[in-house]
Each structure stands twice: as structure tokens, then as C-alpha cells.
Scaffold this active site. Sequence first.
Site, PDB file in Angstrom:
ATOM      1  N   ASP A 198       2.550 -48.403  39.257  1.00  0.00           N
ATOM      2  CA  ASP A 198       2.225 -49.616  38.278  1.00  0.00           C
ATOM      3  C   ASP A 198       0.960 -50.226  38.491  1.00  0.00           C
ATOM      4  OD1 ASP A 198       5.002 -49.240  37.529  1.00  0.00           O
ATOM      5  OD2 ASP A 198       5.735 -50.637  39.131  1.00  0.00           O
ATOM      6  N   CYS A 215     -17.683  -7.320  -6.298  1.00  0.00           N
ATOM      7  CA  CYS A 215     -18.952  -6.912  -5.550  1.00  0.00           C
ATOM      8  C   CYS A 215     -18.770  -5.829  -4.740  1.00  0.00           C
ATOM      9  CB  CYS A 215     -19.188  -8.210  -4.535  1.00  0.00           C
ATOM     10  SG  CYS A 215     -18.196  -8.142  -3.184  1.00  0.00           S
ATOM     11  N   CYS A 253     -16.275  -5.761  -2.097  1.00  0.00           N
ATOM     12  CA  CYS A 253     -14.874  -5.996  -2.621  1.00  0.00           C
ATOM     13  C   CYS A 253     -14.476  -4.483  -3.048  1.00  0.00           C
ATOM     14  CB  CYS A 253     -14.569  -6.874  -3.518  1.00  0.00           C
ATOM     15  SG  CYS A 253     -14.591  -8.354  -2.757  1.00  0.00           S
ATOM     16  N   CYS A 280     -18.664 -12.606  -7.381  1.00  0.00           N
ATOM     17  CA  CYS A 280     -17.673 -11.591  -7.430  1.00  0.00           C
ATOM     18  C   CYS A 280     -16.482 -12.080  -7.785  1.00  0.00           C
ATOM     19  CB  CYS A 280     -17.359 -10.925  -6.027  1.00  0.00           C
ATOM     20  SG  CYS A 280     -16.031 -10.180  -5.766  1.00  0.00           S
ATOM     21  N   CYS A 305     -13.975 -12.204  -4.288  1.00  0.00           N
ATOM     22  CA  CYS A 305     -14.204 -12.857  -3.039  1.00  0.00           C
ATOM     23  C   CYS A 305     -14.866 -14.227  -3.280  1.00  0.00           C
ATOM     24  CB  CYS A 305     -14.990 -12.078  -2.189  1.00  0.00           C
ATOM     25  SG  CYS A 305     -16.631 -11.566  -2.594  1.00  0.00           S
TER      26      CYS A 305
HETATM   27 ZN   LIG Z   1     -16.133  -9.739  -3.434  1.00  0.00          ZN
END
Ligand SMILES: [Zn+2]
Lengths: 183, 561
Positions: free
Chosen positions: B376, B21, B24, B140, B143
Site C-alpha cells: 500500500d 510490371c 508482376c 503497374c 502492384c
Molecule cells: Zn507490378
Amino acid sequence: MDCTEEKDIETPAPSVIERYFTRWYKADVKGQACEDHCILQHSNRLCVLTLAETHPILQDGRTIKNINYKISNGCSRLNNKVAGKSKRGGQFLTEFAPVCRITCTDETEYTIYSCIRGRLLEVNEDILVNSSLLLKKPSTDGYIALILPKFEESKLVKENLLSREDFEVVVSKRAADVQSQPS
Amino acid sequence: MLPLKEKDKPVVQKLLSAGCCARCVLRFCCVLVQSLYRQPIQDTLKQLQDFVSNLDSSKPNESTAVPEPHPAEGDESHDATEAKQGEDDSEQGTRTAMEPPDDPPKKRMKLDEDLKGSDASAGSKDAEAPPAPAPALGICVVCLGVLQEYCSRDHARKVAEAVKTEDYHFDTIVLSVSLPAQLCVREHSCWLHVKKEMREKIMTRVKDDIVPVKEAFKWSVQGLIAMELGGVAVVTRSSFEVGMEFKHTATDSDCHFLATTCADCFRPTKNKDSVFTRVAVVKALEKIPDSKFLIHYPSPPGRPTSSCTSQAIQCLHTSIYVAGRYNKYSRSLSQTPWIIDGRRMMESSVEELIAEPLANSFRAKGFNFSSSGREDVDVRTLGKGRPFAMEMLNPHRCRFTKMEMKQIQETINTSSDKIAVRDLQIVTRECMGHMKEGEEEKTKSYTALVWTQKAIEKDDIVFLDDIKELTLDQKTPLRVLHRRALAVRQRVIHSMNTRFRDPHHFYLRLKTQAGTYIKEFVHGDFGRTKPNLCQLLKMDTDILELDVESVDVDWPPAISE
Ligand SMILES: [Zn+2]
């Protein structure tokens, strides 16, 4: 002497033992007549090994000459050491493991047995110094040892032992037998 | 507008052909201009396509830029890499965002040969003459959609809606992103695919310079999320975290080959549904030689059939700590839930009586209770009470005025007569230490109701009043010996005061070192606490009631009524 007399005076709210412990008994341990042991089991599973009130050592005004936690050449309960929360290193006791030997001044000798399976946590060294504790307060300050059963076995402790009621039946029968014998 | 140089072209070309993409591609080209990630992905794609196909040859000048493209730009991207690690996104973003316009695009039609070379190779593989469009419109390959659909305004709105539904109070937010592990595998494969071209571009460039998906994701979407949340600041550190988790159905099949090649990196871990955790995969990728990787995994990575799925948004506010002091007025109330074999022994506990109204007010998801010691079940705590602190987990509401804290205190106090609290206040985590520190050195005061076996008179017990600084040797009490180590501990009774009640009872007030076992001092614990009260009075004694009168810890500060 005066201790046994005053025991019954003014019984208050339940005592420490009654509040937190259950009493279990083993009668005639190892087939020895009247050598009764008492196990006090705390609600947290820990057990206190004591002499039952009926044990010969506590009868006939006997006095103690010697208490010995060394039960053989190789093994002394006095060497027992436990470390950490998990009590590493403690000697593991089986039902018939001897814990100590007690000699009275009349030369009678008795062996005290574990009666239950578990890890030895502590022996009572105070009775070595002051043996009258054992005679005067056998179920509290005169205890013999502390034993911790395995978690998974803690509910089984009672299986080989008698409840207080059952033990009382045994004791009263014993008395009846003694009385019936002469006649 | 893209800060790319002529030598980036083959890289861009190859990435687009491989099905990366646009975002990226920016990442692989180490572009650090955040605004370029923020802009719609179609715009970026268009710019990249224009860049590789020299559409803007409208400016055929600039040929001077060709021979020496790197000095200025090279420095810049290095700077920016440093800045990225050192954070401060906004400043860095504006600075780099300002620069590109001043910096005329160095794209050059001149390097046609380079372009043609890579074009040809890409083309021969893909048999798609114009390299970019078709694959880049799909999911993509690197990613798996994270930088595509999940950076859209639509998704930002969904995230914001999820946050709003939870209705938290916050000033700023920090985003946390969890990505499926195979993104690392795919990134590695893609990196190997363009490694040669990257090396030629700038010698020093290594895989580490690539902008991580996480970073790019935040740059792309955090502005949108912030806007949808009404302009809240998205920062790198905040007490309020919005967590996004992406998963992918093919994570195991994509990573599987690593398990056979680097078996030792993948040990089954509890709490994880897959052995392919991000950490393990990264480790395996560092180990595996490129040649081996390429035998087992395609480079560039294959086309995915589906994109990542977004898990439910997880909001988390850091803990808030509330401190105070409590009184316990009941002799049948445990401090914390008392459970044996899964069965409740008592219906409530101090902890729960305090926690419930607090958790309601803070709208917390849970709590952790701690205190300066404990009493206690059958012991009361009187006086000013025992210091405690409550960690409120994931509170939705966290700001309270003093008045409001007082109201919460009132609510707690009216909800039960078994306990009461005072000095209730919000404290810092650091302050919590004050409560535990000095726990052993501090003094505590108690009142015990003592039973005596023999009848007593007032005069029989007054001698106790004169005993000061009495040191006890306490063996670990029988009642706790099953869970604590066996030891003899020395504890000091600073002073005692007696108050005669009747011939078999008296009240004993004790001031002791913290950590003294009072019950055992009174009944002796089979003679295991020495000296004990039985020895001092020369008769059996027992404890019937015990009250804690004061726990002398100065924290938290008192709040005036
Ligand atoms: Zn990508």
C-alpha cells in the site's frame, strides 16, 4: 458498559473509521422518533449500514431478543449471494427497503432500513449469534449490512442524508425539546 | 535467361498488354529465381519483351525442347514453391539462380500459332500493335508501383536513412510489409484474366502458386536495403523489424463492390480507418464467384492514375526485460501512478522512479511494470526488497554489460531517496514467470506498529510469541471489496514476535503466508477477519505503521556486490 466508558480514554491517531470512512446519518427514519441510522461510506464508495448511537435499541440498557433478516415470506436478506467482481446477483435495495427487524427483550420491535440505494453485498451474521456485538460495537463489529451504491450514484448517497454536524444539531435540538416540554 | 517456357508466352503477352510490371509478370509465371527480381526492372522488361517477340530467334535449334517442355521445369517450380513456404531464402536463391544458365531457354519460335492467337486478341482489345512497352512503363495495374519505384535503389536508400536516423542497435533485420487491400482485388482480376492460359500451361497450377507481392517485394529490395545499411543480414526472424506500409487513395473505391456483394465479410472494426482490411478482402474474394466478380470489376484491372504512397518507416525492436528488487522507504509513495478522476494523487510512484532512468538508458518508447505483489501507499518495503520486472518497449539500445547495468542501478539509486533497487539485470521473457509463480505459497514477513486501546505491559502481549500457524478466515477486506469478489480466504500466520514500546504501542513482527491482509488482521475489519488481534488481546487494536520486511521469492538471482 465499560466499553462506553473507555471509549474516551487515550484517543490515538484517527481510528479506522475516521481514516477511511465518512459518516452520514438519517434521523427519525420513516418518521419513527429517534430511530436514527448511520451510514459509513468508505472512500471506495462502499457503504456500511449501522445503527446510530442514538437509536432506541442502544438506549436504556435494552437487550436484544431477536434479529431477523427475513423481512417477508418471500424475501430473506440471508439468501443474498453476490458473485464475481461485479457482485452479480446481489439484491438491489432502495432507500426504504427493510434490511432486518430487531426485537428487544422489552418486546419493542424496530425495522432497520437501507437508507441508500445500492446492491446488498453482505449482512452481518455474527450479530445473529452474538447480539451483544450490536450493543457494544454498533459502528464496527455490530454493523447491519454492506451496501454498494452504483458507481454513478455513489456521489449522491449523501443527498438524502445528514452530515455528522447536521445530525448533532438535530440531536441537541431533540434534547432541548425534551427538556423544554415539562416546563 | 528467363526460366520461362513456350507455354508461358501467351500469359506473359497478356499480362504485359494489360499493364503489368515486369516483376508482376515474373510473379504470375511463378518464377522463384530471386536474382531475377533483384535485377533492374528495365532489364527484366527487356528480357520479357525479347521473350514474347522471339528476338533471340538467333538460336533456332532446340526444337526438341518444344514438345515436352514441362517435366524438368514443372518439377523445379514445384520444389521451389515448397522451399518458398519453408523459407531459407539464400540457399534456395542460389540454387535456382544457378540453374537457369545451364538450362537453355526453351523459348521457341515454333509456337508461332499460339503466339499469334493471343497476340491477336490482345491487340484487338488494346489497339496497340506491339503489345508490351507503353503500358508496362506506366504504373503497374496489379502492384500499383510497389514492385516498381519502391524496389529502386533510391527507395532502399530512403528506408535505410530512416532506420539510421532512429539509431537502433541491431545485428539483423526483418522486413515487414503492409500493402493496401485492393492489391488483392487487382491480383484476382488479373488472375481471372490469364486463368485460361495458366491452366493450359500446367494443369496443376493454381492461384496459390503465384508469388505474393510481399515476397517479390522482399526479394527485389531487401538486398539493396541491407547494402545501404552496411551489409546487415536481412532474415526472416529478427528482434528488429523494419516496417513499411503502403497505402493507396483508391483502396475504398476499388474494394467498394465487395461490400455490396459480400456484406457479411465487412464488419466495422475499431482501430481501423477502413472496413477494407486485407483479411476481410481476401475472405470476400474467396467467397465471390468468378462470374459475379467479373460483372462488378474489370478484368484485367483498370489503369491506375496514381501509385501507392509509402508511409513513414516504422522500426520496432522486441521488448527487453529487466528484473531486480526494490525497496520503498516512503510512506507516501504508491507503487504505480495513483490517479482518481484523472487527477494525480501523488507526484511519483515506485514504478516511475525505476522506469525513468531505465527507459533513458535503453532509449525505450515505454514500459510495463510488474512485481511480486504490491504494498500500500503507506507501507514501506525493507530488507532485500520486492522482486519486480520491467518490460522495456521498443528499446533502441539493448546490449549492456554487467558494469553498465550496475551503473544504471546507481543512477536509479542516486536519483531518489524514496526507493532503492538491487540485483538489476537483463532477463529473458520466459523467466518472468518465476516472479509470479508461487506468489501465493511464499511467505512474507512484516513489522506492524500496533496501538492498543487499553494500557498494556510487556507481559500482556508475550503470549502472542507462542502462537504458531494461526489460520485466519479473511473476508475480502472492505477497502478492496469494490473491485474484488467477495469471498472468505484462509491464510496462515506462521509466527508472531512482539516488542513492547510503550503502554499503548508495541511492534508486532509477523511471518505469514503471502496474500494475508495484515492491516485487517490487526484492526479486525469490522470483525470480518477472524481471529483478529482485537479478539486475541480482548481490546480494540489498530495499526499505525506497516513495513514489509521480506518477500521470499528466489527470483531474480542475487548479484554479488
Ligand atoms: Zn507490378
